[in-house]
Design an enzyme around this catalytic site. Structure first.
Site, PDB file in Angstrom:
ATOM      1  N   HIS A  14       1.338  -1.384   0.169  1.00  0.00           N
ATOM      2  CA  HIS A  14       0.128   0.121  -0.047  1.00  0.00           C
ATOM      3  C   HIS A  14       0.852   1.050   0.272  1.00  0.00           C
ATOM      4  O   HIS A  14       1.379   1.454   0.810  1.00  0.00           O
ATOM      5  CB  HIS A  14      -1.242  -0.403   1.202  1.00  0.00           C
ATOM      6  CG  HIS A  14      -1.767   1.111   0.869  1.00  0.00           C
ATOM      7  ND1 HIS A  14      -3.173   1.043   0.672  1.00  0.00           N
ATOM      8  CD2 HIS A  14      -1.765   2.360   1.688  1.00  0.00           C
ATOM      9  CE1 HIS A  14      -4.048   2.391   0.978  1.00  0.00           C
ATOM     10  NE2 HIS A  14      -3.023   2.900   1.606  1.00  0.00           N
ATOM     11  N   ASP A  48       1.045   5.442  -0.077  1.00  0.00           N
ATOM     12  CA  ASP A  48      -0.030   6.156   0.242  1.00  0.00           C
ATOM     13  C   ASP A  48      -0.128   7.457  -1.282  1.00  0.00           C
ATOM     14  O   ASP A  48       1.565   7.769  -1.053  1.00  0.00           O
ATOM     15  CB  ASP A  48      -0.254   6.837   1.510  1.00  0.00           C
ATOM     16  CG  ASP A  48      -1.138   6.518   2.225  1.00  0.00           C
ATOM     17  OD1 ASP A  48      -1.856   5.775   1.818  1.00  0.00           O
ATOM     18  OD2 ASP A  48      -0.580   6.223   3.778  1.00  0.00           O
ATOM     19  N   ASP A  52      -7.944   1.276   2.231  1.00  0.00           N
ATOM     20  CA  ASP A  52      -7.444   2.145   3.019  1.00  0.00           C
ATOM     21  C   ASP A  52      -8.608   3.630   3.061  1.00  0.00           C
ATOM     22  O   ASP A  52      -7.628   4.497   3.877  1.00  0.00           O
ATOM     23  CB  ASP A  52      -6.212   2.692   3.047  1.00  0.00           C
ATOM     24  CG  ASP A  52      -5.419   3.412   4.624  1.00  0.00           C
ATOM     25  OD1 ASP A  52      -5.886   3.331   5.456  1.00  0.00           O
ATOM     26  OD2 ASP A  52      -4.729   4.112   3.941  1.00  0.00           O
ATOM     27  N   HIS A  76      -7.176   9.150  -1.243  1.00  0.00           N
ATOM     28  CA  HIS A  76      -7.399   9.190   0.997  1.00  0.00           C
ATOM     29  C   HIS A  76      -6.808   9.848   1.290  1.00  0.00           C
ATOM     30  O   HIS A  76      -7.421   9.575   2.745  1.00  0.00           O
ATOM     31  CB  HIS A  76      -7.846   7.755   1.006  1.00  0.00           C
ATOM     32  CG  HIS A  76      -6.967   6.624   0.891  1.00  0.00           C
ATOM     33  ND1 HIS A  76      -6.593   5.689  -0.385  1.00  0.00           N
ATOM     34  CD2 HIS A  76      -5.893   6.376   2.418  1.00  0.00           C
ATOM     35  CE1 HIS A  76      -5.975   4.930   0.137  1.00  0.00           C
ATOM     36  NE2 HIS A  76      -5.120   5.458   1.994  1.00  0.00           N
TER      37      HIS A  76
HETATM   38 ZN   LIG Z   1      -3.743   4.755   2.613  1.00  0.00          ZN
END
Ligand SMILES: [Zn+2]
Length: 1033
Positions: A260, A262, A372, A577
């Site tokens: 993951h 971001d 997430d 997000h």
């Molecule tokens: Zn995230």
């Protein structure tokens, strides 16, 4: 010795094994101490600092100076490039040779001008493998470059992870040397670790745990760390244990590598590009060594970054995508926030994402992947289905602070009844390590035992990137089919979801939104980002509509395909997000606001061109209406006859008209009264403004109804203390409601700014504190059924929350909130924990509280946080968190909200349409004096909203139009158009024409049927002349 009976002392046996692999204790004599054999210093190590993130070619030209291990460099966000020359000793023939590199910044190893390995201590990657088994013909003298970013996996928070970054942090390399790596020791360490964990996890209640304990104890007995020839005996004991197989009914864990990343969070967008490079090149190295390793990877934007920054790596990825091992998932441009983006934005996330994956890899994602995000809109199932997706994976609802979500595998039914098969990995993580504990949790925590016997296990360091390691793969490999643990198979999302679908007979269904009972402050934090999003969504909407109409009116007009895509992608990126929710550092906020500025600036030019092509040439002033209904509104116009430059105009739907001065039936009057209050009236509404700016009364004249609750005031500003438990920018806690303090101090009492005519207005200023003030203009327009509050707040607070309240004379158990392409109800009471956990909720342009035949709506132009408790409607305005951005929301803010009492239902009162009007101002255009009012489209049902008109992707000159049913009703509607439409076809959100579903064209227009909240997309093909040119409207 080991033939002695084993005493019944579980504790000592277990700790004995633990110490045998400890990296702290007894490393002089235990197995761990033997992991590395001989070592050898580097030939030379030099470094060069760069304040910018530069390419390898640029770095190659830097001047390098000698570097001594332990020397510090920095500051934060700079990059230190190292040149490493090394000589592998001849005597290491046959050995596995590693470059051991420990630095506290994230590193990338470059060899022969290509990135080859990501290294990060936090992500347990400190080795670059120079040779698996050194042969004489291999190069022994090697030059490498190591690019060390001056940030960790999670940025550089000062004191805690989510604190604002320390701008002056220093970094260092703690280890840089060559070592012989003893792979057989590593293998045995993994055996030990897994067995010890099985003992711990199965506990004293399971016989299998004791079998593991005795196995591991016997392994210590037979293993002599100083004698590698003893290792095979220990390894075979472990192997015997791991090979004792499960029964057929055992749960199956579908292991998929994941990382993951971001797209921006505690580091800026630019660093994410390098995070992708470091993480994914490491994945490629693991794929070369592990033939069954599968990696799932979302976010088209990140692929796009890697394609342009690391083209060599990208072509390797393309190869593994072809093999089905590097699997693009999710189908969206970024993993966006699931609440705040508009419906059209959400569709564009899929349109851009799926088209990118298809174009680059020939892949169509069948699953939406959003592990997430802070909650999931009830319209997502329909948007997924319309984008060719019927499976959904997330896990964030495991973060709920109050209620435990009851399912892990279930059908999620959206607002319109669309269903998607949904899986929350029961291990509650998207960044597992392949540990026994996680496998056991996956089985035990599964809330659909007996219904779903398959689960996802996503392993690999995440959030800041990093991804899987060889150790994780080795762990999972050992326990593929081991009695007492779930079966583990290397899998893909396709395999997992096909299995879940095949066994879905007993699955439950959850209807409506997936509301996250946490992070509710993120609807309000970073108000400028929210405003940028809302305004840019409206701007792109208008550009596409003006451009589409221009295309049909003016044969020379070129629809700005590429520029629009570029601007859309910027908007979609900012919907990531941790960006649109405001949970990012200040550098990201600056990036995001700059992108909004780019969209506004370039968008204004595109709109100007499109409107110029749309109107006939001339020097008169006209008005363009981008909404699908006629509007009759007061506007500020150069042609306004009024002394304030105001005009009352009537503009047909999706069209234009010249500014003609029409007179209102009733003008506005504003009167100061003897008691200091001010009376405002426009024939529809009558309101009394108190001396403190609150509303004493708001009266709906025709309905003979007072909207403000008895002995209460509307437009009451309230301050709350806002100190969450940890996640500062993210969370507002339930207890903040206990700290309610009205803002009462008047600096400048209300005075009449405009006494009436087309517009009346009153202005006043309040003091929030010695640092913050509110100045507001209350505006009443002729013919307008709502009152606007144009608000400026100078805001310099710390851990405070500003809201505005309207206690209204309405009694209802539910309030209604606009969401993407529709609306939903949430309770106004606090009966159950599920009700009170929603003390702060999100909505888009409006919220409404209605009882039969009367209600009050609260509209806004850039806010998303609401609460309606009992009869008090509250709009959340500004927060002041200090982490991860210490300056979050400090400064001056402008926003507008409006209150609209209405008779009948909100649907019949056109609340939905008025909220659109507030957000999509009529736009001035230049036109000829004799311009006739013109409308391109209209819809004959008030329930159906024509949301989008754009040029079709890949079909120059054809349009896609998107409509939705907004009332929650089944209706038949006709889309009327003055454009020469020859054919109309239903298409999906990816604009794939459905050859079985032509839309029926009648003499009135295009006939359409809608079920509640259904979204319909149509492909319109126009009549061409004999030369093949499109006929202009
Ligand atoms: Zn995230």
């Amino acid at each position: 010795m080991h033939h002695q009976p084993v005493l019944k002392n579980r504790l000592t046996l277990l700790e004995r094994a633990d110490k045998f692999i400890s990296d702290i204790y007894f490393t002089d004599c235990n197995l761990r101490g033997r992991l590395h054999g001989s070592s050898c210093p580097l030939e030379s190590l030099t470094s060069s600092l760069s304040s910018k993130r530069i390419t390898f070619t640029e770095a190659f030209q830097l001047t390098f100076a000698p570097y001594t291990v332990g020397d510090t460099f920095g500051p934060t966000w700079w990059t230190c490039w190292f040149k490493v020359t090394l000589n592998i000793p001849e005597s290491w023939r046959g050995k596995e040779v590693h470059l051991l590199w420990e630095s506290d910044g994230e590193a990338m190893v470059w060899r022969d001008e290509q990135p080859v390995q990501g290294l990060t201590k936090e992500g347990e990657k400190t080795s670059y493998i120079l040779s698996d088994c050194l042969r004489d013909e291999e190069p022994h003298s090697v030059t490498l470059y190591v690019e060390v970013a001056c940030n960790g996996l999670f940025g550089a928070g000062q004191g805690s992870m989510i604190a604002a970054p320390d701008p002056n942090r220093k970094f260092s390399v703690q280890k840089a040397e060559l070592v012989v790596f003893n792979r057989d020791v590593q293998e045995l360490l993994t055996d030990f670790e897994m067995l010890i964990d099985i003992v711990k996890e199965l506990g004293e209640g399971e016989q299998r745990g004791y079998q593991a304990l005795f196995t591991v104890n016997e392994m210590v007995n037979v293993c002599d760390p100083s004698d590698p020839s003893s290792f095979s005996k220990a390894h075979s004991l472990a192997h015997t244990f791991f090979s004792q197989r499960n029964g057929d009914s055992q749960h199956t864990a579908h292991a998929m590598g994941h990382c993951h990343i971001d797209s921006a969070w505690l580091w800026p967008y630019e660093e994410t590009i390098r995070k992708c490079g470091r993480s994914w090149v490491t994945v490629i190295r693991l794929m070369e060594k592990n033939s069954d390793f599968v990696f799932t990877c979302s976010q088209a934007q990140q692929f796009q970054w890697v394609k342009s920054w690391y083209p060599g790596l990208f072509s390797q990825i393309q190869q593994y995508v072809k093999e089905g091992r590097f699997i693009p998932v999710g189908g969206t441009w970024v993993e966006m926030d699931g609440n705040l983006p508009s419906g059209e934005s959400m569709i564009r996330q899929f349109l851009e994402g799926q088209r990118f994956f298809n174009h680059e890899f020939g892949i169509h994602c069948k699953e939406f992947w959003l592990p997430d995000t802070f909650g999931y809109s009830a319209q997502l199932p329909q948007i997924m289905q319309g984008s060719g997706i019927s499976n959904f994976l997330t896990q964030k609802l495991s973060w709920n602070l109050v209620n435990t979500f009851p399912h892990n595998t279930f059908f999620w039914e959206g607002l319109d009844g669309s269903k998607v098969l949904t899986h929350f990995p029961p291990g509650n993580s998207y960044g597992m390590m392949g540990k026994v504990e996680e496998l056991m949790k996956t089985v035990k925590n599964n809330k659909d035992k007996g219904r779903a016997n398959h689960s996802a296990v996503l392993f690999g360091f995440g959030d800041g990137g990093g991804g899987p390691t060889q150790l994780m793969l080795d762990r999972l490999h050992r326990v593929q089919d081991t009695d007492g643990l779930p079966k583990v198979q290397s899998s893909t999302p396709d395999k997992l979801f096909s299995q879940l679908q095949a066994d879905s007979a007993l699955l439950c269904t959850w209807t409506g939104e997936l509301f996250l009972e946490l992070h509710n402050g993120s609807y309000t934090t970073q108000a400028q980002i929210k405003r940028g999003n809302r305004q840019c969504e409206a701007l792109l909407h208008d550009i596409e509509i003006a451009g589409s109409l221009a295309l049909c009116r003016n044969r020379t007009f070129q629809y700005p395909v590429e520029k629009l895509q570029e601007l859309w992608r910027l908007l979609l990126l900012n919907q990531f997000h941790d960006v649109i929710p405001g949970s990012c550092i200040e550098m990201v906020v600056e990036d995001a606001l700059r992108y909004y500025e780019d969209i506004r600036r370039d968008g204004a030019a595109l709109l100007h061109d499109a409107l110029g092509a749309l109107g006939s040439k001339g020097n008169s002033t006209g008005v363009f209406n981008s909404l699908p209904w006629e509007r009759h509104e007061v506007i500020q116009s150069p042609a306004g006859a009024d002394r304030l430059g105001l005009a009352l105009v009537r503009v047909p739907s999706l069209g234009l008209s010249p500014v003609e001065d029409t007179q209102p039936l009733v003008t506005v009057s504003v009167t100061s009264q003897a008691d200091g209050t001010i009376l405002m009236e426009n024939g529809i509404l009558q309101t009394v403004v108190n001396t403190d700016g609150t509303l004493a009364s708001l009266y709906l004249i025709n309905a003979n109804r007072e909207a403000i609750s008895d002995s209460c005031h509307g437009n009451q500003f309230i301050m709350f203390d806002d100190v969450p438990l940890y996640w500062d920018a993210w969370d507002v806690m339930d207890y903040h409601l206990q700290t309610r303090k009205p803002v009462l101090e008047v600096v400048q009492p209300p005075r009449v700014v405009s006494s009436g005519g087309l517009r009346g207005s009153v202005s006043f200023t309040l003091r929030i504190s010695d640092k913050s003030t509110i100045t507001q203009e209350i505006v009443m327009d002729a013919m307008c059924p709502y009152i606007k509050f144009n608000t400026e707040v100078k805001w310099a607070e710390s851990h405070k929350f500003l809201k505005v309240e309207f206690p209204v004379r309405v009694h209802s158990p539910d309030a209604t909130y606009e969401i993407q392409f529709g609306h939903l109800q949430r309770p106004t009471h606090r009966n159950t924990s599920w009700d009170w956990a929603r003390f702060e909720v999100w909505g888009h342009k409006w919220a409404d509280l209605s009882e039969h035949n009367f209600g009050v709506a609260l509209l806004n132009d850039c806010k998303y946080g609401y609460s309606v408790h009992k009869n008090t409607m509250t709009l959340s305005l500004l927060r002041a968190p200090k982490a991860p951005d210490v300056n979050a929301d400090m400064g001056t803010h402008h926003f507008t909200y409006a209150v609209m009492p209405h008779a009948g239902s909100f649907q019949d009162a056109s609340v939905i349409q008025y909220a659109y009007n507030l957000n999509f101002p009529l736009r001035s255009i230049q036109c000829a004096a004799d311009t006739e009012p013109w409308s391109a489209f209209s819809v004959n049902s008030a329930a159906v909203i024509l949301e989008t008109i754009k040029q079709a992707e890949d079909r120059k000159g054809s349009l896609v139009v998107r409509l939705y049913e907004s009332h929650g009703s089944s209706v038949t509607a006709t889309l009327c158009t003055t454009l020469p439409v020859q054919e109309a076809w239903h298409c999906d959100f990816l604009e794939r024409q459905d050859p079985t579903r032509p839309a029926r064209i009648t003499s009135e227009g295009i006939a359409l049927n809608f079920s509640p909240f259904q979204i319909v997309s149509l492909l319109l093909i126009f009549v061409k002349d004999t030369a093949g040119n499109q006929i202009s409207a």
